[in-house]
Design an enzyme around this catalytic site. Structure first.
Site, PDB file in Angstrom:
ATOM      1  N   ASP A   1     -29.521   8.800  -6.068  1.00 24.66           N
ATOM      2  CA  ASP A   1     -30.389   9.261  -4.846  1.00 24.66           C
ATOM      3  C   ASP A   1     -29.924  10.088  -3.892  1.00 24.66           C
ATOM      4  O   ASP A   1     -30.442  10.881  -3.007  1.00 24.66           O
ATOM      5  CB  ASP A   1     -31.077   8.046  -4.035  1.00 24.66           C
ATOM      6  CG  ASP A   1     -32.199   8.295  -3.240  1.00 24.66           C
ATOM      7  OD1 ASP A   1     -33.088   9.133  -3.496  1.00 24.66           O
ATOM      8  OD2 ASP A   1     -32.134   7.959  -1.971  1.00 24.66           O
TER       9      ASP A   1
ATOM     10  N   SER B   1     -37.262  12.084   0.747  1.00 24.91           N
ATOM     11  CA  SER B   1     -37.695  11.409  -0.621  1.00 24.91           C
ATOM     12  C   SER B   1     -39.208  10.760  -0.586  1.00 24.91           C
ATOM     13  O   SER B   1     -39.386   9.906   0.020  1.00 24.91           O
ATOM     14  CB  SER B   1     -36.455  10.480  -1.346  1.00 24.91           C
ATOM     15  OG  SER B   1     -35.504  10.954  -1.347  1.00 24.91           O
TER      16      SER B   1
ATOM     17  N   GLN C   1     -36.828  13.843  -8.828  1.00 26.30           N
ATOM     18  CA  GLN C   1     -37.090  13.623  -7.689  1.00 26.30           C
ATOM     19  C   GLN C   1     -37.972  14.295  -6.723  1.00 26.30           C
ATOM     20  O   GLN C   1     -37.968  15.869  -6.990  1.00 26.30           O
ATOM     21  CB  GLN C   1     -35.927  13.419  -6.486  1.00 26.30           C
ATOM     22  CG  GLN C   1     -36.290  12.611  -5.252  1.00 26.30           C
ATOM     23  CD  GLN C   1     -35.041  12.156  -4.522  1.00 26.30           C
ATOM     24  OE1 GLN C   1     -34.469  13.103  -3.804  1.00 26.30           O
ATOM     25  NE2 GLN C   1     -34.594  11.112  -4.694  1.00 26.30           N
TER      26      GLN C   1
END
Length: 289
Positions: free
Chosen positions: A204, A228, A278
């Site tokens: 991430d 995100s 993402q």
């Protein structure tokens, strides 16, 4: 270089009952909230505790609300399927009764099958030949964006060694962003499935930022809010996060305040370990964050 959190802390869950866990919020990210990778890793660790033996093959998550670091996070695991070869789990993360995050994970018992890899690892220098991120920021302090000094000069989630950092610290290009990373404290983790959790944690970090590179300096600052919205991860082969891994990231599209990033994670031998994707909020700002 120092890292922000140890593997043992990232993975630590308090058991509250069958399929029920809670954990601390940990360190703040750039915008003062829980680092999304921590929520992913802990949700997967909670799911693993309810599945015997099978490794994770994929995880898909949505970030529903900002997590507050000064509040505990409750994890609720629901069993969706258990079969001889597959298991599926849904995990909800809550703070003060409000859902902040949800994850769907698939597990699969390995079996004989076809094998191929068409993805090619980029031709990059080994990590020993690449400058640590904090060192680059210190040496280039007079030339780079102030938000880089704020966000990247201290301890970070992992050790980071970016390839050709001048391309996105000082230039606005349409290229990709490649970086070596590792979490040294993962050396104390023996369980391969917990290593998958740590890889999810690391996946991430610095993925979404690649979508901002053509436009502004790619981190939260006076011109940009990036956050995100979702995250997807497919595990292809086992790996250890205390060893150097390369994340190759690109952004195929951005529009209407959103952007998409895609990534491939390789080990030093060029094996494709995982694939990532993402979507982020990509908001232009006219005043400081």
């Amino acid at each position: 270089m120092p890292t922000r959190e140890a593997a043992a802390d990232i993975l630590h869950l308090h058991v509250d009952g069958v399929g029920r866990f809670h954990a601390d919020g940990g360190a703040k990210n750039h915008i003062g909230t829980i680092f999304g990778g921590r929520l992913i890793a802990q949700s997967l660790a909670a799911a693993i505790a309810t599945v015997a033996d099978m490794p994770i093959t994929s995880a898909h998550v949505y970030f529903l609300a900002a997590g507050q670091v000064d509040l505990p996070v409750e994890y609720r695991v629901d069993c969706l399927r258990d079969s001889r070869r597959f298991a599926n789990r849904q995990v909800m993360a809550l703070q003060e009764g409000q859902a902040i995050f949800t994850l769907m994970a698939q597990f699969h018992a390995p079996e004989d099958g076809f094998v191929h890899q068409h993805a090619m690892m980029p031709d990059v220098p080994p990590p020993e030949a690449v400058m640590p991120l904090q060192q680059y920021v210190r040496e280039m302090e007079a030339q780079i964006d102030l938000s880089a000094i704020r966000n990247f000069s201290g301890a970070m989630p992992m050790e980071m060694r970016p390839i050709a950092p001048e391309r996105y610290f000082m230039e606005r290009t349409n290229g990709s962003r490649d970086f070596w990373f590792r979490l040294p404290s993962a050396v104390m983790v023996d369980d391969p499935r917990l290593q998958q959790c740590l890889l999810a944690y690391a996946s991430d970090y610095w993925l979404g930022g690649v979508m901002a590179i053509p436009h502004v300096f790619p981190t939260n600052g006076r011109e940009l809010l990036i956050s995100s919205l979702d995250h997807a991860l497919w595990f292809h082969r086992p790996a250890r996060c205390d060893q150097w891994l390369l994340h190759h990231t690109v952004s195929p599209s951005a529009s209407d305040g959103l952007g998409l990033a895609q990534g491939q994670i390789f080990d030093r031998e060029g094996r494709l370990i995982a694939s990532t994707a993402q979507e982020c909020l990509l908001r232009r700002l006219s005043s400081p964050v």
